[in-house]
Write a protein that holds these residues in place. Structure first.
Motif, short mmCIF file in Angstrom:
data_model
loop_
_atom_site.label_atom_id
_atom_site.label_comp_id
_atom_site.label_asym_id
_atom_site.label_seq_id
_atom_site.Cartn_x
_atom_site.Cartn_y
_atom_site.Cartn_z
N LEU A 1 0.84 -1.18 0.00
CA LEU A 1 0.00 0.00 0.00
C LEU A 1 0.88 1.24 0.00
CD1 LEU A 1 -2.35 -1.33 2.76
CD2 LEU A 1 -2.90 -1.15 0.36
N LEU B 1 1.75 4.53 2.69
CA LEU B 1 1.08 4.28 3.95
C LEU B 1 1.76 4.97 5.12
CD1 LEU B 1 -1.36 2.63 4.64
CD2 LEU B 1 0.14 0.80 5.38
N PRO C 1 -3.88 4.64 0.99
CA PRO C 1 -3.91 3.19 0.83
C PRO C 1 -5.26 2.68 0.34
CG PRO C 1 -3.88 3.80 3.15
CD PRO C 1 -3.65 5.05 2.39
#
Lengths: 138, 663
Positions: free
Chosen positions: B8, B11, B359
């Protein structure tokens, strides 16, 4: 300045006239009154301008923000302007109006010496010097 | 625990940006403070011990007097709580702090000449000394001492906690600090007697460092060390603000631009989110506090923007995020606290790169709470009474604005820690210059802080999640924007300085009350200087370490305790001291009754408020703070009792109100 010794209560009872009020006391009292007046002026100025110009009535949306020098105009005229005015007044108050006074010599240890003397007197002993080693004022 | 960043992107972008510069600056600063204490101690050897240790031999010049007065009045709140207020409530906070325009003239000019003169006449070293000598009343002196010890002990503990929390807030995520916290965590885990305190090793480190430094330099150097460090701390504070102001305005594209943007802002919403990963986590992972999240809309509306107020953790193999706190039910653990940020169009454009990298998680809004005052209304950040999450009347209704105007001004005058400084300057020429200097000093500190953190509202949105962090974040952002990240270290030293300069003064006040007012004046007036000297060092260290040990288990209601003790002291002391200095007819009965009247009224209003609300709170009749009500009660009681009792002895009036006869 010469050292100072308080007049005893007995002297006062004997009818000795009071000396004039202390000039430091008189000057400080005069300055205190001016300080209180200054506080009231600037408190009213600031709160009145901010409240009448800067408070948004409940339920209303702001139509358009009025800006002076980058900030809302009520902040400028209600906070910044009186703040700068106080700084100018401070020049007058501190350097022109406020008197230079002689605050007197420092009588280090005198209060404690008096206390020790009273203690000895109440114990029936003779009066003597305090722990600071300095002589009694009287 | 690994991060989710590999899956992600972006993040961890919200993790703290403050570098090791903060910790290095702090270390340099501590060394400077200790050197000043060493120099002060050398001077101490050549002077009358008590007068030098507790009053700097009444010899403070303009800069020392002005800056120790100003720095002692500026606590950590000035650089942490106050910026947070500006950020959260907008331009109205300029009125909340506006009375500081007149604070120097009132709080110094009201009492300075007379209290200094009377202290010189009697040789008084402490405030209770002055009061005791003024009325030749050991009872009044002891009452004053008791109130100082009572209120200041609470306050000192709260200040220690405050100092540790501020240091921890500033150092959060600094690599060196993180390492120290890990090591401490392992050590305290083996100390069962620490109990719940062991859960927060970062706080313990900061408390220990802060307390040891303050106790060492205060105990070793006495008043002069405190004053010299105050001078350094005062310069650090004003330097930090003066450097930061143009940087903040530059980063925000001008102050007018900021105000126009603030006029379009609406208060945020406080929400609880359920956060779900699209696929189960392959390893334990987390979303940090302050992570940005985006909830896209299907109907063409702009996406809703959130910022996490809690850390959200994902166990391996799980998709639903949970709070890290132990002992929560499964339902409570998945409710992640966040703020829904209402960005202006221009802020959305500025934030586009960050928002594009949020994300890929699924978000469900479980609960959404609006501000009680100002929700959904544009313009509330540039007008009064200002938005408030909890008060329907807004942040600053008019009655409260008047209360604060009175309180900041006269509460400062009534603080014994300020009064003792008024006893320490060398002559009225110094006083006059110092009053002007402090006026300019406050002008350079307080209103610029309002401007800086209004800019922060525009350039750093979403910090309602942790608004106490806005000062270090703004320091980093502004210095990074001009390519001078090392400067952030200097800027974040200002809050350290502010807290320390308050703590050291309070520590010395308690120590002087115990040694001078209780021991020397009540128990052993003939104690030798050697005994007094040893006792002074021992008491200063013992009081400091005692307060630190109590603060290991931090008291709740920190800010409330600080306000309670500060206003309690002023309420008890202000009227009796002013009357004692300016009214010849004032007698000891009136003074004692006035002090007790103010104290009891203040305590009673807090007792009623706490009973009504179930937590520490003040009852505010007609919207007025207990300080205002308590001062009125104290004044009326003092006047009434004086008029109903015999006048003071003639010799006392002569001694304190009439000119010294020449010999």
């Amino acid at each position: 300045m010469s050292s100072w010794s308080p007049t005893s209560g007995k002297d006062a009872e004997a009818g000795k006239s009071r000396p004039a009020y202390d000039p430091v006391f008189l000057n400080a009292r005069r300055e205190l009154l001016v300080i209180v007046v200054l506080f009231v002026i600037f408190c009213v100025w600031s709160l009145a301008v901010c409240y009448f110009w800067g408070y948004l009535p409940a339920g209303q949306e702001l139509p358009e923000v009025s800006i002076t020098l980058g900030m809302p105009s009520w902040v400028f005229w209600g906070i910044v302007a009186p703040w700068l005015a106080v700084d100018v007044v401070a020049v007058w108050f501190c350097f022109i109006y406020m008197a230079n006074d002689d605050l007197g010599e420092s009588h280090e240890g005198e209060d404690l010496a008096e206390q020790v003397q009273h203690l000895h007197e109440s114990e029936g002993g003779q009066s003597g010097n305090g722990p600071s080693g300095k002589g009694n004022a009287r | 625990m690994s991060s989710l960043s590999h899956g992600l992107p972006g993040l961890l972008a919200a993790s703290s940006l403050v570098s090791n510069a903060a910790i290095i600056t702090f270390a340099i600063y501590i060394v400077g403070v200790l050197v000043l204490a060493w120099l002060s101690n050398r001077l101490l050897q050549s002077k009358s011990f008590l007068s030098e240790y507790f009053l700097g031999s009444r010899s403070l010049g303009v800069w020392a007097f002005a800056l120790t007065f100003a720095a002692t009045s500026s606590s950590g709140g000035s650089f942490i709580g106050f910026p947070s207020f500006v950020y959260t409530h907008g331009w109205i906070v300029s009125l909340w702090i506006g009375s500081y325009m007149i604070v120097p003239i009132v709080s110094m000019g009201l009492l300075a000449k007379r209290i200094n003169q009377i202290a010189r006449r009697t040789g008084a070293i402490t405030v209770p000394d002055v009061l005791r000598d003024r009325f030749e009343s050991p009872v009044f002196g002891t009452l004053a001492t008791s109130l100082i010890v009572f209120f200041m002990s609470f306050n000192l503990i709260a200040q220690f906690k405050g100092g540790a929390v501020i240091l921890q807030t500033l150092l959060e995520s600094v690599p060196l600090f993180e390492q120290a916290r890990d090591v401490t965590s392992r050590i305290v885990a083996q100390l069962p007697f620490l109990g719940s305190a062991a859960n927060d090793p970062g706080y313990l480190i900061c408390l220990l460092v802060f307390a040891v430094v303050v106790v060492v330099y205060t105990a070793y150097g006495g008043f002069r060390a405190v004053v010299w460090t105050d001078v350094m701390q005062g310069l650090v504070m004003v330097g930090g603000v003066v450097i930061m102001l143009p940087l903040a305005i530059y980063a925000a594209g001008g102050l007018g631009h900021v105000t126009r943007q603030m006029a379009q802002m609406e208060p945020p919403k406080l929400v609880k989110l359920q956060i779900e990963l699209p696929t189960p986590a392959t390893a334990a992972a987390a979303l940090p506090k302050n992570q940005w999240l985006r909830l896209d809309s299907d109907d063409g509306q702009p996406p809703r923007i959130f910022r996490l107020a809690d850390r959200c953790t994902f166990a391996a193999g799980q998709t639903i995020g949970r709070l890290g706190t132990a002992g929560l039910s499964p339902d409570a653990a998945r409710r992640i606290g966040a703020v829904e940020v209402m960005l202006t169009d221009e802020q959305r454009t500025r934030m586009a790169p960050t928002l594009a990298e949020t994300p890929a998680v699924r978000i469900e809004v479980l609960e959404s709470v609006e501000y009680v005052a100002g929700a959904g209304r544009r313009g509330v950040f540039v007008t009064g009474p200002g938005p408030s999450p909890s008060s329907a009347a807004g942040f600053l209704p008019l009655s409260l604005a008047l209360s604060f105007f009175l309180m900041w001004t006269f509460s400062g005058a009534g603080q014994p820690s300020n009064m003792v400084r008024l006893m320490a300057f060398n002559n009225t020429r110094t006083l006059r210059r110092a009053m002007f200097t402090v006026s300019i000093y406050y002008t350079l500190i307080y209103f610029p802080l309002v401007m800086i953190f209004c800019c922060a509202r525009y350039v750093l949105p979403g910090w309602e999640t942790q608004s106490d962090r806005i000062m270090p974040e703004m320091a980093h952002m502004t210095t990074a924007s001009i390519g001078l990240p090392w400067l952030a270290g200097l800027l974040v030293a200002a809050p350290f300085a502010a807290v320390m300069s308050t703590m050291d003064s309070f520590l010395l006040m308690i120590s002087s009350a115990v040694v001078r007012d209780i021991y020397q004046r009540n128990l052993n007036p003939e104690a030798s200087e050697r005994t007094i000297k040893r006792l002074t060092y021992a008491v200063t260290v013992a009081v400091g370490l005692g307060a630190m040990l109590v603060a290991v288990y931090p008291p709740a209601y920190l800010q409330d305790i600080i306000v309670f003790t500060g206003s309690g002291l002023s309420t008890s002391f202000l009227a009796p001291v002013i009357l004692a200095l300016y009214w010849p007819r004032f007698n000891k009965q009136g003074a004692i009754a006035g002090m007790l009247g103010g104290f009891l009224a203040h305590i009673l209003l807090y007792a009623i408020g706490s009973w009504q609300q179930g937590s520490m709170a003040a009852y505010e009749p007609w919207g007025f703070h207990p300080f205002v009500v308590g001062c009125i009660v104290s004044t009326i009681v003092a006047l009434a009792v004086t008029c109903l009792t015999p006048p003071p002895p003639e010799d006392l009036v002569r001694k304190f109100f009439h000119a010294e006869p020449s010999r």
